[in-house]
Design a protein around this motif. Structure first.
Motif, PDB file in Angstrom:
ATOM      1  N   SER A 192      13.020 -16.430  24.555  1.00 52.56           N
ATOM      2  CA  SER A 192      14.000 -15.355  24.412  1.00 52.56           C
ATOM      3  C   SER A 192      13.994 -14.777  23.003  1.00 52.56           C
ATOM      4  CB  SER A 192      15.398 -15.852  24.767  1.00 52.56           C
ATOM      5  OG  SER A 192      15.799 -16.874  23.872  1.00 52.56           O
ATOM      6  N   ASP A 223      17.103  -7.032  22.418  1.00 50.17           N
ATOM      7  CA  ASP A 223      16.816  -6.733  23.821  1.00 50.17           C
ATOM      8  C   ASP A 223      15.376  -6.248  23.968  1.00 50.17           C
ATOM      9  OD1 ASP A 223      19.382  -7.419  24.508  1.00 50.17           O
ATOM     10  OD2 ASP A 223      20.129  -5.361  24.545  1.00 50.17           O
ATOM     11  N   SER A 224      14.794  -6.535  25.122  1.00 49.61           N
ATOM     12  CA  SER A 224      13.401  -6.159  25.362  1.00 49.61           C
ATOM     13  C   SER A 224      13.202  -4.653  25.281  1.00 49.61           C
ATOM     14  CB  SER A 224      12.936  -6.683  26.723  1.00 49.61           C
ATOM     15  OG  SER A 224      13.784  -6.210  27.758  1.00 49.61           O
ATOM     16  N   ASN A 283      13.460 -11.933  29.821  1.00 51.11           N
ATOM     17  CA  ASN A 283      14.333 -10.861  29.334  1.00 51.11           C
ATOM     18  C   ASN A 283      15.708 -11.387  28.934  1.00 51.11           C
ATOM     19  OD1 ASN A 283      12.490  -8.705  29.660  1.00 51.11           O
ATOM     20  ND2 ASN A 283      12.947  -8.597  31.847  1.00 51.11           N
ATOM     21  N   SER A 335      17.603 -12.188  26.566  1.00 47.72           N
ATOM     22  CA  SER A 335      17.815 -12.069  25.129  1.00 47.72           C
ATOM     23  C   SER A 335      19.195 -12.613  24.747  1.00 47.72           C
ATOM     24  CB  SER A 335      17.702 -10.608  24.695  1.00 47.72           C
ATOM     25  OG  SER A 335      18.705  -9.843  25.356  1.00 47.72           O
ATOM     26  N   SER A 337      21.884 -11.091  23.900  1.00 51.98           N
ATOM     27  CA  SER A 337      23.004 -10.393  24.553  1.00 51.98           C
ATOM     28  C   SER A 337      23.199 -10.878  25.992  1.00 51.98           C
ATOM     29  CB  SER A 337      22.772  -8.881  24.529  1.00 51.98           C
ATOM     30  OG  SER A 337      21.632  -8.521  25.286  1.00 51.98           O
ATOM     31  N   ILE A 338      22.113 -11.184  26.673  1.00 54.18           N
ATOM     32  CA  ILE A 338      22.215 -11.726  28.047  1.00 54.18           C
ATOM     33  C   ILE A 338      22.883 -13.094  28.007  1.00 54.18           C
ATOM     34  CG2 ILE A 338      20.923 -12.509  30.060  1.00 54.18           C
ATOM     35  CD1 ILE A 338      20.843  -9.501  29.716  1.00 54.18           C
ATOM     36  N   SER A 381      21.878  -8.521  15.162  1.00 53.13           N
ATOM     37  CA  SER A 381      22.131  -9.054  16.499  1.00 53.13           C
ATOM     38  C   SER A 381      22.789 -10.423  16.430  1.00 53.13           C
ATOM     39  CB  SER A 381      20.818  -9.147  17.284  1.00 53.13           C
ATOM     40  OG  SER A 381      21.022  -9.761  18.535  1.00 53.13           O
TER      41      SER A 381
END
Length: 378
Positions: free
Chosen positions: A121, A125-126, A140, A142, A144-145, A208
């Motif tokens: 990760s 974001d991707s 995907n 990341s 934030s996920i 981030s």
């Protein structure tokens, strides 16, 4: 029969590991992180305890779901990117807490925290990476996920905001290590120079991470640990890909000085951002975990700790042979790869991740460093 005996041996060794952390230590080296009752972990492969292998429609397709990964942890793979336990495992044991279960293992016990980390990760974001011609090939999920997973989990266990805040008062949040893969993909897949990666990615990665720290504080976190990056110039993957005949490019430990300088730049930027957060949130413990110097401490004392002085930059599990035993096209877990006879004598497990023993020593260093920096509020 042999397999059964092996599992018994590994079980016994794991028990010894656990008992080691229960033994009283001298007061000058007491291990205590304020006796929390839960840990919440966000991050990547340094701390993933099994999310990535559960994310795929064909979980066994991941090399981390197969031996030799996990060979030193009950003799079976768990999704950990090592031969055995990780730093977060040792930290949990030092706090007398169970090992953290991965969030995607939905039938697991999450009463003492959850591990949201996913191997591969990124902090970014991707979609952002793609805009900069950088491919994120593994997941995907990341930062934030993972933060959304955390919010969803807390909604399931908290009746009210106040209830949640009370629960989280006795919890520790690890935001990272994260960002290493953003840089890996920038260097290895986006064909970016070090200056480009530093200029384009570092500010956004740090932003981030700090944004996520602010979010967990809003949720009620009072103790947040934010790790920095390892000295990546000492890792076999980087030593192999950026190998050079210029002897001046290496330090006294045969690590690449430029790449270590890049890691220090990231760490410096992160620490400055964390200080701003401390100023804004004086009642929250926001603590930097110094992975860089913890790794250096192990490297400097490697022979005294039982590591082979001639294999400090070699991968235990790999197929490349030579100085570093690393080959990008034949990573640990493929048929061509072999495993060193005694993983406990190696720092690097697969050229990217570390061995269980290296993680244990780094975790010990970190616990001793972090403990006095956390205010015990309970």
């Amino acid at each position: 029969m042999a397999s059964s005996q092996t599992n018994l041996i590994f079980s016994f060794l794991l028990t010894l590991n656990f008992l080691f952390f229960l033994l009283p230590l001298p007061s000058s080296a007491t291990i205590s992180l304020c006796s929390p009752n839960a840990i919440y972990q966000l991050g990547d492969s340094i701390s993933d305890t099994g999310n990535l292998i559960r994310q795929s429609t064909s979980p066994k397709a991941s090399v981390f779901a197969h031996l030799p990964y996990g060979i030193s942890f009950l003799g079976q793979p768990t999704g950990r990117c090592s031969n055995g336990l990780l730093m977060i495992d040792y930290i949990a044991m030092s706090l007398r807490l169970p090992l953290l279960n991965p969030y995607l293992a939905k039938d697991s016990d999450f009463s003492h925290g959850v591990n949201f980390a996913v191997a591969g990760s990124t902090a970014l974001d991707s979609s952002f990476l793609a805009e900069n011609d950088i491919n994120s090939p593994i997941t995907n999920s990341s930062l934030s996920i993972q933060l959304n997973w955390l919010k969803s989990h807390l909604k399931s266990i908290c009746h009210t905001k106040k209830d949640c805040e009370e629960k989280l008062t006795r919890s520790i949040f690890f935001v990272g290590e994260i960002g290493g893969n953003d840089y890996n993909y920038g260097f290895f897949r986006g064909l970016k120079t070090m200056d480009e990666v530093q200029k384009i990615l570092v500010p956004h990665v740090v932003q981030s991470i700090t944004r996520t720290v602010m979010e967990v504080i809003k949720l009620g976190a009072t103790q947040v640990i934010v790790p920095g990056n390892f000295p990546i110039g000492c890792l076999p993957i980087y030593l192999t890909i950026f190998q050079t005949n210029d002897t001046e490019a290496y330090n006294e430990f045969k690590c690449l000085k430029g790449l270590n300088g890049f890691a220090m730049f990231h760490n410096d930027q992160l620490q400055q951002a964390l200080q701003q957060l401390r100023n804004a949130h004086p009642n929250v413990d926001i603590v930097y975990a110094d992975y860089y110097n913890a790794f250096k401490w192990v490297l400097h004392r490697a022979p005294l700790l039982g590591f082979d002085k001639d294999s400090l930059q070699k991968a235990c599990c790999g197929s490349g042979g030579g100085k570093y035993n690393f080959e990008r096209r034949n990573l640990c877990g493929v048929a061509e790869a072999t495993v060193c006879p005694i993983p406990e004598t190696y720092i690097s497990w697969d050229g990217i991740h570390l061995t269980e023993k290296a993680y244990m020593h780094i975790a010990n260093w970190l616990i001793r460093d972090l403990t006095p920096k956390l205010k015990c509020l309970f």
